[in-house]
Design an enzyme around this catalytic site. Structure first.
Site, PDB file in Angstrom:
ATOM      1  CG  ASP A 112     -19.110 -23.714   8.613  1.00  0.00           C
ATOM      2  OD1 ASP A 112     -18.677 -23.140   7.360  1.00  0.00           O
ATOM      3  OD2 ASP A 112     -18.368 -24.377   9.565  1.00  0.00           O
TER       4      ASP A 112
ATOM      5  CD  GLU B  79     -20.353 -23.765   3.801  1.00  0.00           C
ATOM      6  OE1 GLU B  79     -19.219 -24.012   2.804  1.00  0.00           O
ATOM      7  OE2 GLU B  79     -20.324 -24.414   5.000  1.00  0.00           O
TER       8      GLU B  79
END
Length: 637
Positions: free
Chosen positions: A314, A367
């Site tokens: 993330d 990401e």
């Protein structure tokens, strides 16, 4: 009974006992810290090891000793480790470390390496033994082949607490979710599930992105073994499982990592380096090898102990840039005066190198929302070493385009076409994730313009474009049947919508797209290779709202052509250039009545002649329905 630990920060020395037992060895600089750190059962007791280099005193207090602290010994080797053995501390007991910080105050801290945590809102750690009789040998043996870069990968992103619940609103156990999720994914044709973070987090509304128990699956859905059963079950049904992993920041909750020994241990002391203003959280100090070891060990832990098939990392952009979400004066340049976080870059390279060295058949997916070069390129070639990267540019451009009224789309063709310019610069995943259906953005269906029929047709067209575009696929739960409401973590999906024909039609369309994507090599073999994609010409004079392109696989694989009509005006007698003459099967048509369409099409077949169009040797005249995607497959002569 669940014990209630003490939370005061000024605990008296009178609550301190002593611990006997053999000394624990100092762990070397390695990435399997979980084998030594934390709580480990040892016969009739438990060994404890914790890193607190600046603490004046460390004890362990738990349900096994009435929450009266028993002293740990400092290992006299400069490592900053404290260790000891507690007789009678058994599996299932709760505990915390009672630490006298560098400034003399006392505080209770959860174990950073605890393998299970107390059910929130409790914050104690729990002694736990990780054992499970795995039944996924076949999946694990085939994993490298089944999720190679040349294999189809269609990912279903799931938030476990809001995918489904009991009728009374209670959350399901990991085991119960596993059976339902495996059945759903098999029916829909998804190859993988991606779980939003399951590591323990005190604030449920963070969706797991504010992690406190890095080695402990959240107790909201069951035990560690329950999660193992979930992964095992999905594997036995042929479905891979990816884990959303947060190594970019952590919350400032006092019971967890923040100021762990009374000093900035896992974070930076200077808030210009150690505080994240956008998320009100703390940033890891990637310059400390103990912190790097903690995080890399954690990544390997989930892959080894829980058999996850990959990690989605993330917020990589927030790690790479020192000025991320900061104004001038709120950040410190690197040694060369730039905004790149060189320590984070090295950490990410070390992370990926360590993961792929031990698990060459998994994926680490970034990401990353900027144009940082080489995110999914090998470390030895100067890249960050990720296996794949989310294509946030494609997502943003595409969703901006599809929100435009149909009439205006002809002037914004660059938005929908630009992704082809850089589609092969990285190994991309095309994400329509949870982030696109929250915070007032509405559902994917709600973003479509027009009346109800046009909104559903537009959603089917969007999915048709996505599934035929180069790159692996990711769709957030609810998107597969046209969820009406924006997603919220406190309620389940609107499963009753499946009873409505237009929603059921979207689900059938997604299932058929997945089936085509998996069965046609041209749609997945060259997802990361420019040889697998090319634009096709359409008749001059057509506005830039008709997309036509070819996908190619390995030599001998039948080419596949996709055509997308991005307006509500049908295109009759449209001439399109094709790679070869002959019969082309109309394999998929999103305007078919079974999907909720109007039924326009080409009766299942298009015949191409040797009449060239632009640089194509053949062409065909066909009907392209309104707001529709056609998928044509060349037939063998």
């Amino acid at each position: 009974m669940t014990a209630t630990p003490t939370h005061r920060g000024d605990l008296p020395n009178a609550a301190v006992g002593s611990i006997s037992g053999p000394g624990a060895p100092r762990p070397s600089h390695h990435f399997r810290q979980y084998d030594v750190m934390g709580a480990h059962l040892d016969g009739s007791g438990t060994r404890f090891t914790v890193w607190a280099p600046n603490a004046l005193s460390v004890c362990v207090a738990g349900s096994f000793n009435g929450w009266h602290g028993e002293s740990l010994e400092r290992i006299d080797d400069g490592s900053g480790l404290w260790h000891g053995r507690v007789e009678g501390a058994r599996a299932g007991d709760y505990y915390k470390y009672r630490i006298q910080g560098a400034h003399g105050g006392w505080m209770d801290k959860a174990d950073p390496y605890a393998m299970r945590c107390e059910h929130p809102p409790g914050t104690a750690s729990q002694i736990w033994e990780l054992s499970h009789g795995w039944g996924d040998r076949e999946w694990m043996a085939q994993r490298g082949q089944r999720q190679s870069h040349r294999a189809p990968m269609s990912i279903y992103e799931v938030h476990l607490g809001s995918w489904q619940r009991e009728e009374d609103g209670r959350m399901l156990n990991y085991r119960d979710i596993a059976v339902r999720l495996a059945s759903h994914c098999r029916a829909m044709g998804f190859t993988h599930v991606e779980l939003m973070p399951v590591a323990e987090h005190p604030f449920y509304g963070s969706w797991g992105y504010q992690t406190t128990g890095y080695f402990a699956p959240t107790a909201r859905y069951g035990t560690p073994q329950d999660l193992m059963v979930m992964v095992d079950t999905l594997h036995q049904h042929g479905i891979g499982v990816l884990l959303d992993w947060v190594g970019s920041h952590f919350p400032a909750d006092w019971h967890a990592l923040a100021q762990f020994d009374g000093t900035a241990l896992y974070e930076h002391q200077d808030p210009r380096l150690g505080y994240h203003p956008q998320w009100n959280s703390l940033i890891f100090n990637y310059g400390r090898y103990e912190v790097r070891d903690f995080l890399i060990s954690n990544a390997l832990f989930w892959l080894e102990k829980y058999h996850f098939d990959g990690l989605r990392v993330d917020a990589v952009a927030s790690m790479l840039y020192l000025d991320f979400a900061r104004e001038p004066g709120q950040w410190i340049p690197n040694q060369f005066g730039g905004n790149q976080n060189l320590e984070a870059v090295r950490f990410l390279q070390d992370l990926n190198s360590a993961v792929y060295a031990q698990f060459p058949d998994v994926h680490v997916i970034a990401e990353e929302s900027t144009a940082w070069a080489g995110v999914s390129r090998p470390v030895h070639h100067g890249g960050l070493g990720f296996g794949m990267k989310w294509n946030m540019g494609w997502m943003n451009d595409t969703l901006r385009y599809i929100a435009r009224p149909h009439f205006y789309r002809r002037w914004h063709g660059d938005d929908i076409r630009f992704s082809s310019v850089y589609a092969f610069n990285e190994n991309f995943v095309l994400p329509l994730s949870h982030d696109e259906v929250v915070y007032g953005k509405g559902s994917l269906l709600g973003r479509q313009p027009g009346d109800e029929w046009q909104r559903f047709a537009g959603l089917r067209c969007l999915y048709g474009l996505m599934w035929t575009h180069p790159g692996k696929k990711l769709l957030f739960m609810g998107g597969e049947f046209g969820q009406l409401q924006e997603w919220h973590h406190e309620r389940t999906l609107d499963w009753h919508l499946w009873a409505r024909p237009l929603h059921a039609g979207v689900a059938r369309w997604v299932a058929d797209l997945n089936a085509a994507y998996r069965s046609l090599p041209a749609l997945h073999v060259n997802d990361f290779d420019a040889e697998g994609f090319g634009w096709l010409p359409v008749d001059t004079g057509e506005p830039q709202t008709v997309l036509a392109f070819v996908r190619r696989g390995a030599p001998g694989d039948a080419p596949v052509v996709a055509l997308c009509n991005m307006t509500a005006e049908p295109r009759v007698a449209l001439r399109v250039g094709l790679p070869c003459a002959g019969a082309w099967r109309e394999l998929l048509n999103s305007d078919a009545t079974g999907y909720g369409g109007s039924g326009m099409g080409n009766l299942g077949r298009v015949d191409a002649t040797d009449t060239p169009l632009a640089d194509c040797p053949a062409s065909a005249t066909l009907t392209l329905p309104p707001l529709a995607t056609l998928v044509l497959v060349a037939q063998a002569n």
